[in-house]
Design a protein around this motif. Structure first.
Motif, PDB file in Angstrom:
ATOM      1  N   UNK A 181       7.230  37.730  39.133  1.00  0.00           N
ATOM      2  CA  UNK A 181       6.094  37.094  38.459  1.00  0.00           C
ATOM      3  C   UNK A 181       6.167  35.570  38.559  1.00  0.00           C
ATOM      4  N   UNK A 182       4.987  34.943  38.614  1.00  0.00           N
ATOM      5  CA  UNK A 182       4.935  33.480  38.693  1.00  0.00           C
ATOM      6  C   UNK A 182       5.525  32.835  37.439  1.00  0.00           C
ATOM      7  N   UNK A 183       5.462  33.542  36.303  1.00  0.00           N
ATOM      8  CA  UNK A 183       6.046  32.998  35.067  1.00  0.00           C
ATOM      9  C   UNK A 183       7.554  32.803  35.200  1.00  0.00           C
ATOM     10  N   UNK A 184       8.198  33.625  36.037  1.00  0.00           N
ATOM     11  CA  UNK A 184       9.639  33.483  36.271  1.00  0.00           C
ATOM     12  C   UNK A 184       9.925  32.498  37.403  1.00  0.00           C
ATOM     13  N   UNK A 185       9.054  32.469  38.403  1.00  0.00           N
ATOM     14  CA  UNK A 185       9.259  31.551  39.530  1.00  0.00           C
ATOM     15  C   UNK A 185       8.997  30.103  39.138  1.00  0.00           C
ATOM     16  N   UNK A 186       8.018  29.902  38.245  1.00  0.00           N
ATOM     17  CA  UNK A 186       7.638  28.546  37.831  1.00  0.00           C
ATOM     18  C   UNK A 186       7.609  28.456  36.304  1.00  0.00           C
ATOM     19  N   UNK A 187       8.775  28.515  35.653  1.00  0.00           N
ATOM     20  CA  UNK A 187       8.799  28.544  34.191  1.00  0.00           C
ATOM     21  C   UNK A 187       8.259  27.267  33.542  1.00  0.00           C
ATOM     22  N   UNK A 188       8.422  26.125  34.199  1.00  0.00           N
ATOM     23  CA  UNK A 188       7.905  24.872  33.629  1.00  0.00           C
ATOM     24  C   UNK A 188       6.380  24.883  33.570  1.00  0.00           C
TER      25      UNK A 188
END
Length: 198
Positions: A181-188
Motif C-alpha cells: 500500500x502507498x500508505x506504507x511506501x510513503x508514510x510521510x
C-alpha cells in the motif's frame, strides 16, 4: 465417502484389459472428478489426498488383467501430475485443485455484489475491505469460511487491481507497487493527507 467410492470404481476396472492411455483417461475423467464437489467447499485433509494419490498411482501402474500387484512405478508421481506440455500425463494434483477451488470463492466474493451468500458472510464475519472479510477467529471448530479466508494472502499475492469506476479501490490502503500500500511506501505523505480513506 470419497475414498470408498474411488476404491469401488477402480476395483471394477482392474478386471479389464486397459492400456496406459485408457487408465489415464479413467483417472482424469472419473477418479479426479469424484472429490471435486467436496473440494470446492472444504479443505481435503492431507491424509485423504495421500490415500487418493496412492489409489490413482496403483491403478495407473497396475499389471496383469486381474491387477495383481502394483506393477512398477515407471515415473515419479510428481512428474505424472505435470501437464502434457511439461512432460507429464496431465493427471490433476488434488492439493492444488483443492486450493484453487477454495480460492474461487474468494474471487467470487470480490466480484459478486448483492448476492445472499456474500451478505451472510459479511454479516457474520465483517468486512475488512471490499476485497475480503475480517480474519475468522472463532475459538471452536473449523468453519467453511475460515478455511477459505485463510487462503486470502496466497490469492492477494497473485491479484492485481484494475481501477475501473474506483468504487472498490482505496488509493492509500490497497497494494499498488509490489502489492505494498502507498500508505506504507510513503508514510510521510500519508500522515499529511486530508482523506486517508480515499
Amino acid at each position: 465417502g470419497i475414498l470408498e467410492n474411488a476404491e469401488r470404481k477402480s476395483s471394477r476396472w482392474k478386471t479389464q484389459y486397459l492400456s496406459l492411455g485408457g487408465r489415464v483417461i479413467l483417472i482424469n475423467s472419473v477418479l479426479d472428478s469424484l472429490p471435486t464437489y467436496v473440494m470446492s467447499l472444504f479443505p481435503i485433509p492431507p491424509i485423504v489426498i495421500k490415500k487418493l494419490d496412492r489409489l490413482r498411482r496403483n491403478f495407473l501402474w497396475k499389471k496383469g488383467k486381474e491387477g495383481e500387484g502394483k506393477g512398477s512405478h515407471l515415473v515419479k508421481w510428481n512428474t505424472v501430475m505435470l501437464s502434457k506440455e511439461r512432460g507429464g500425463l496431465g493427471i490433476r494434483n488434488l492439493r492444488i485443485q483443492n486450493k484453487s477451488l477454495l480460492m474461487k470463492w474468494l474471487w467470487r466474493y470480490t466480484s459478486e455484489e448483492g448476492t445472499l451468500w456474500k451478505e451472510v458472510i459479511v454479516a457474520k464475519y465483517g468486512e475488512l475491505n471490499p476485497w475480503c472479510t475480517e480474519i475468522v477467529s472463532e475459538p471452536y471448530g473449523w468453519g467453511v469460511w475460515r478455511s477459505i479466508r485463510a487462503l486470502w494472502n496466497s490469492m492477494e499475492e497473485n491479484v492485481f487491481l484494475k481501477i475501473g469506476n474506483g468504487n472498490k479501490i482505496k488509493f492509500w490502503r490497497d497494494g499498488w507497487i509490489d502489492q505494498i500500500p502507498l500508505s506504507e511506501s510513503f508514510p510521510d505523505l500519508f500522515s499529511i493527507c486530508n482523506n486517508p480513506e480515499a
